[in-house]
Design an enzyme around this catalytic site. Structure first.
Site, PDB file in Angstrom:
ATOM      1  N   LYS A  29      -2.263  -5.569  -5.519  1.00 38.60           N
ATOM      2  CA  LYS A  29      -1.950  -5.685  -6.944  1.00 38.60           C
ATOM      3  C   LYS A  29      -1.072  -6.920  -7.212  1.00 38.60           C
ATOM      4  O   LYS A  29      -1.313  -7.660  -8.146  1.00 38.60           O
ATOM      5  CB  LYS A  29      -1.194  -4.432  -7.449  1.00 38.60           C
ATOM      6  N   ARG A 104       2.874   5.122 -13.018  1.00 38.20           N
ATOM      7  CA  ARG A 104       2.666   5.697 -11.683  1.00 38.20           C
ATOM      8  C   ARG A 104       2.504   7.202 -11.748  1.00 38.20           C
ATOM      9  O   ARG A 104       2.298   7.841 -10.717  1.00 38.20           O
ATOM     10  CB  ARG A 104       3.868   5.379 -10.814  1.00 38.20           C
ATOM     11  N   ARG A 140       3.292  -6.743   6.718  1.00 34.88           N
ATOM     12  CA  ARG A 140       3.580  -7.737   5.682  1.00 34.88           C
ATOM     13  C   ARG A 140       5.070  -8.071   5.559  1.00 34.88           C
ATOM     14  O   ARG A 140       5.940  -7.245   5.820  1.00 34.88           O
ATOM     15  CB  ARG A 140       3.010  -7.293   4.327  1.00 34.88           C
ATOM     16  N   ARG A 168      10.349  -5.231   3.994  1.00 33.49           N
ATOM     17  CA  ARG A 168      10.968  -4.248   3.099  1.00 33.49           C
ATOM     18  C   ARG A 168      11.184  -2.940   3.856  1.00 33.49           C
ATOM     19  O   ARG A 168      10.318  -2.507   4.612  1.00 33.49           O
ATOM     20  CB  ARG A 168      10.046  -3.986   1.891  1.00 33.49           C
ATOM     21  N   ARG A 179       4.972   7.129   0.773  1.00 28.32           N
ATOM     22  CA  ARG A 179       4.568   6.462  -0.466  1.00 28.32           C
ATOM     23  C   ARG A 179       3.089   6.720  -0.766  1.00 28.32           C
ATOM     24  O   ARG A 179       2.704   6.929  -1.909  1.00 28.32           O
ATOM     25  CB  ARG A 179       4.826   4.951  -0.357  1.00 28.32           C
TER      26      ARG A 179
HETATM   27  P1  AMP Z   1       6.446  -1.195  -5.475  1.00 27.74           P
HETATM   28  O1  AMP Z   1       7.019  -2.546  -5.203  1.00 27.74           O
HETATM   29  O2  AMP Z   1       5.560  -1.154  -6.693  1.00 27.74           O
HETATM   30  O3  AMP Z   1       5.803  -0.594  -4.252  1.00 27.74           O
HETATM   31  O4  AMP Z   1       7.698  -0.246  -5.857  1.00 27.74           O
HETATM   32  C1  AMP Z   1       8.736  -0.028  -4.939  1.00 27.74           C
HETATM   33  C2  AMP Z   1       9.437   1.272  -5.280  1.00 27.74           C
HETATM   34  O5  AMP Z   1      10.013   1.197  -6.600  1.00 27.74           O
HETATM   35  C3  AMP Z   1       8.561   2.511  -5.325  1.00 27.74           C
HETATM   36  O6  AMP Z   1       8.318   3.068  -4.043  1.00 27.74           O
HETATM   37  C4  AMP Z   1       9.413   3.439  -6.188  1.00 27.74           C
HETATM   38  O7  AMP Z   1      10.521   3.941  -5.469  1.00 27.74           O
HETATM   39  C5  AMP Z   1       9.954   2.477  -7.236  1.00 27.74           C
HETATM   40  N1  AMP Z   1       9.058   2.359  -8.408  1.00 27.74           N
HETATM   41  C6  AMP Z   1       8.424   1.229  -8.828  1.00 27.74           C
HETATM   42  N2  AMP Z   1       7.709   1.481  -9.938  1.00 27.74           N
HETATM   43  C7  AMP Z   1       7.881   2.795 -10.220  1.00 27.74           C
HETATM   44  C8  AMP Z   1       7.381   3.656 -11.230  1.00 27.74           C
HETATM   45  N3  AMP Z   1       6.549   3.215 -12.189  1.00 27.74           N
HETATM   46  N4  AMP Z   1       7.762   4.959 -11.210  1.00 27.74           N
HETATM   47  C9  AMP Z   1       8.613   5.419 -10.267  1.00 27.74           C
HETATM   48  N5  AMP Z   1       9.117   4.667  -9.270  1.00 27.74           N
HETATM   49  C10 AMP Z   1       8.752   3.354  -9.242  1.00 27.74           C
END
Ligand code: AMP
Length: 225
Positions: A29, A104, A140, A168, A179
């Protein structure tokens, strides 16, 4: 404004374009969103990047969500909804935006419908197997400074901004599995939610960046046609 992307024009002349990128963690994404943001000239809004920045800057929000993110859990709906509501009300979103990582949950999707009376235009769904996701995330690296993502470990500096690359904490395999489980339970139902609204462009998310970009372009054009 003419909405164009790489080699095409979507739906002739459009006032704005609002796109959601949907898919499991590591489905591409961010990579495709960055390219789309450039060609459509609308901001890419990554809730994950916004939250990580808040953690790094130790803001009140960052202190609230740091542990949740590192453990690979979801932050509460009401919190993230207010973050995104404020973000998309800013001037740079006048001609649209690309959302990466939001919504999400179905609750977040419904909240977005309430906030945006004219709703979103296209939801691009990156379909990637769990096996491919685990392999991609375990390898990654992410730039600490600009968030750019690199697929393997053979470099230590970001070629965009020369920032440090790091793994990360939530990309460690045990956290990735959590996740993914959360994604399948809470986020995947949004696929049917947007398919029922005729907004879904389903993309095979496995292949080269260029191949996937081509599918994204075709998918957007089909939904907007
Ligand atoms: P990402 O970089 O999109 O994988 O987001 C990293 C982390 O941020 C996720 O594992 C969640 O802990 C939090 N997060 C990001 N976006 C959301 C969302 N829309 N709803 C809830 N938690 C989020």
């Amino acid at each position: 404004m003419k909405v164009s992307c790489a080699a095409g024009v979507y739906g002739g002349v459009r006032a704005s374009v609002k796109i959601i990128l949907l898919g499991p963690p590591g489905s591409g994404k961010g990579t495709q969103g960055a390219a789309l943001s450039k060609s459509l000239q609308v901001p890419e809004i990554s809730t994950g990047d916004m939250l990580r920045q808040a953690v790094a800057e130790k803001t009140a929000l960052g202190q609230q969500v740091g542990d949740v993110i590192n453990q690979g859990c979801l932050v509460p709906d009401d919190l993230i909804i207010s973050v995104i509501e404020e973000r998309i009300s800013r001037e740079d979103c006048e001609n649209g935006f690309i959302l990466d990582g939001f919504p999400r949950t179905i609750e977040q999707g419904e909240a977005l419908e309430r906030v945006l009376p004219d709703s979103v235009d296209v939801v691009i769904y990156f379909n990637v197997s769990s096996e491919a996701v685990v392999a991609r995330l375990a390898g990654r690296l992410t730039c600490r400074k600009c968030g750019a993502v690199y697929p393997n470990m053979d470099t230590s500096l970001c070629s965009v901004c020369r920032g440090d690359l790091y793994q990360r904490e939530d990309d460690m395999t045990s956290t990735v599995l959590r996740r993914l489980k959360l994604y399948r339970e809470h986020t995947e139902p949004l696929v049917a939610f947007y398919r029922d609204k005729g907004k879904l462009a389903e993309i095979d998310g496995e292949g080269s960046v260029e191949e996937i970009a081509q599918r994204v372009e075709e998918g957007i054009a089909q939904v907007l046609a």
